[in-house]
Scaffold this motif. Sequence first.
Motif, PDB file in Angstrom:
ATOM      1  N   ARG A 182     -42.844  59.505 -16.736  1.00 52.53           N
ATOM      2  CA  ARG A 182     -42.010  59.504 -17.953  1.00 52.53           C
ATOM      3  C   ARG A 182     -42.874  59.278 -19.195  1.00 52.53           C
ATOM      4  O   ARG A 182     -42.625  59.842 -20.254  1.00 52.53           O
ATOM      5  CB  ARG A 182     -40.934  58.434 -17.857  1.00 52.53           C
ATOM      6  N   LEU A 183     -43.903  58.443 -19.051  1.00 52.37           N
ATOM      7  CA  LEU A 183     -44.814  58.198 -20.159  1.00 52.37           C
ATOM      8  C   LEU A 183     -45.564  59.478 -20.530  1.00 52.37           C
ATOM      9  O   LEU A 183     -45.699  59.822 -21.706  1.00 52.37           O
ATOM     10  CB  LEU A 183     -45.791  57.084 -19.771  1.00 52.37           C
ATOM     11  N   PHE A 184     -46.028  60.210 -19.513  1.00 57.61           N
ATOM     12  CA  PHE A 184     -46.714  61.482 -19.768  1.00 57.61           C
ATOM     13  C   PHE A 184     -45.762  62.498 -20.384  1.00 57.61           C
ATOM     14  O   PHE A 184     -46.142  63.270 -21.262  1.00 57.61           O
ATOM     15  CB  PHE A 184     -47.322  62.048 -18.474  1.00 57.61           C
ATOM     16  N   ALA A 185     -44.517  62.501 -19.934  1.00 59.94           N
ATOM     17  CA  ALA A 185     -43.530  63.430 -20.496  1.00 59.94           C
ATOM     18  C   ALA A 185     -43.288  63.125 -21.979  1.00 59.94           C
ATOM     19  O   ALA A 185     -43.137  64.036 -22.794  1.00 59.94           O
ATOM     20  CB  ALA A 185     -42.219  63.342 -19.715  1.00 59.94           C
ATOM     21  N   ALA A 186     -43.284  61.852 -22.326  1.00 63.30           N
ATOM     22  CA  ALA A 186     -43.075  61.470 -23.725  1.00 63.30           C
ATOM     23  C   ALA A 186     -44.261  61.883 -24.596  1.00 63.30           C
ATOM     24  O   ALA A 186     -44.093  62.174 -25.782  1.00 63.30           O
ATOM     25  CB  ALA A 186     -42.853  59.965 -23.827  1.00 63.30           C
ATOM     26  N   ALA A 187     -45.466  61.931 -24.011  1.00 65.51           N
ATOM     27  CA  ALA A 187     -46.665  62.285 -24.774  1.00 65.51           C
ATOM     28  C   ALA A 187     -46.929  63.784 -24.757  1.00 65.51           C
ATOM     29  O   ALA A 187     -47.885  64.251 -25.387  1.00 65.51           O
ATOM     30  CB  ALA A 187     -47.872  61.552 -24.206  1.00 65.51           C
ATOM     31  N   GLU A 188     -46.098  64.539 -24.066  1.00 62.51           N
ATOM     32  CA  GLU A 188     -46.298  65.984 -23.949  1.00 62.51           C
ATOM     33  C   GLU A 188     -46.348  66.626 -25.333  1.00 62.51           C
ATOM     34  O   GLU A 188     -45.563  66.300 -26.216  1.00 62.51           O
ATOM     35  CB  GLU A 188     -45.136  66.586 -23.151  1.00 62.51           C
ATOM     36  N   GLY A 189     -47.299  67.525 -25.498  1.00 67.44           N
ATOM     37  CA  GLY A 189     -47.456  68.203 -26.776  1.00 67.44           C
ATOM     38  C   GLY A 189     -48.577  67.598 -27.609  1.00 67.44           C
ATOM     39  O   GLY A 189     -49.059  68.216 -28.547  1.00 67.44           O
ATOM     40  N   SER A 190     -48.998  66.414 -27.267  1.00 73.07           N
ATOM     41  CA  SER A 190     -50.094  65.769 -27.990  1.00 73.07           C
ATOM     42  C   SER A 190     -51.278  65.638 -27.026  1.00 73.07           C
ATOM     43  O   SER A 190     -51.253  64.804 -26.131  1.00 73.07           O
ATOM     44  CB  SER A 190     -49.680  64.394 -28.499  1.00 73.07           C
ATOM     45  N   THR A 191     -52.268  66.491 -27.203  1.00 65.39           N
ATOM     46  CA  THR A 191     -53.408  66.449 -26.273  1.00 65.39           C
ATOM     47  C   THR A 191     -54.172  65.130 -26.392  1.00 65.39           C
ATOM     48  O   THR A 191     -54.669  64.619 -25.386  1.00 65.39           O
ATOM     49  CB  THR A 191     -54.375  67.626 -26.542  1.00 65.39           C
ATOM     50  N   ARG A 192     -54.232  64.585 -27.582  1.00 60.66           N
ATOM     51  CA  ARG A 192     -54.943  63.315 -27.754  1.00 60.66           C
ATOM     52  C   ARG A 192     -54.239  62.197 -26.982  1.00 60.66           C
ATOM     53  O   ARG A 192     -54.859  61.448 -26.237  1.00 60.66           O
ATOM     54  CB  ARG A 192     -55.023  62.951 -29.238  1.00 60.66           C
TER      55      ARG A 192
END
Length: 144
Positions: free
Chosen positions: A107-117
């Motif tokens: 879920r944490l990765f899903a929330a950060a999706e779109g931001s490569t950094r």
Amino acid sequence: MNPMDEYLATLTSPRTAERYRAALSEFADWYTQTTGASVDWNLLTTVEVKDYTAYLQTVRRLSPASVNLRLAAIRSFLRHLGRTLKVKGPKQVTPPVKALSARELGRLFAAAEGSTRDTAILNLMARASSRLNDIQTTEYSEWR
């Protein structure tokens, strides 16, 4: 002005002053109920404060942090009166940090999706944490 009010006026934080006032009043009430006499801060003994600590832990079942706050108020007030009282409070144990589950991590990765950094930072942290857990569980006994 009584000595307690004079002492509390020297404290710079209003929140600390409020908590210490409550702690000192609570101790004075306990002392009166226990001994039948009002507390004389200049004659207070280590044994009496240890009895109070035991009361807080066993009867009131307060957390170590709550007990230590009350003891800090008593010690500080006595220091203001020119006395030192060496009474140790209970040890405060901080619980270990709980690792994220696979679902929480996803879920944490899903929330950060779109931001490569952000994704790169999360990857680095997740892999370092995973590696640290492997080291702690498999090699800890070798380090001792």
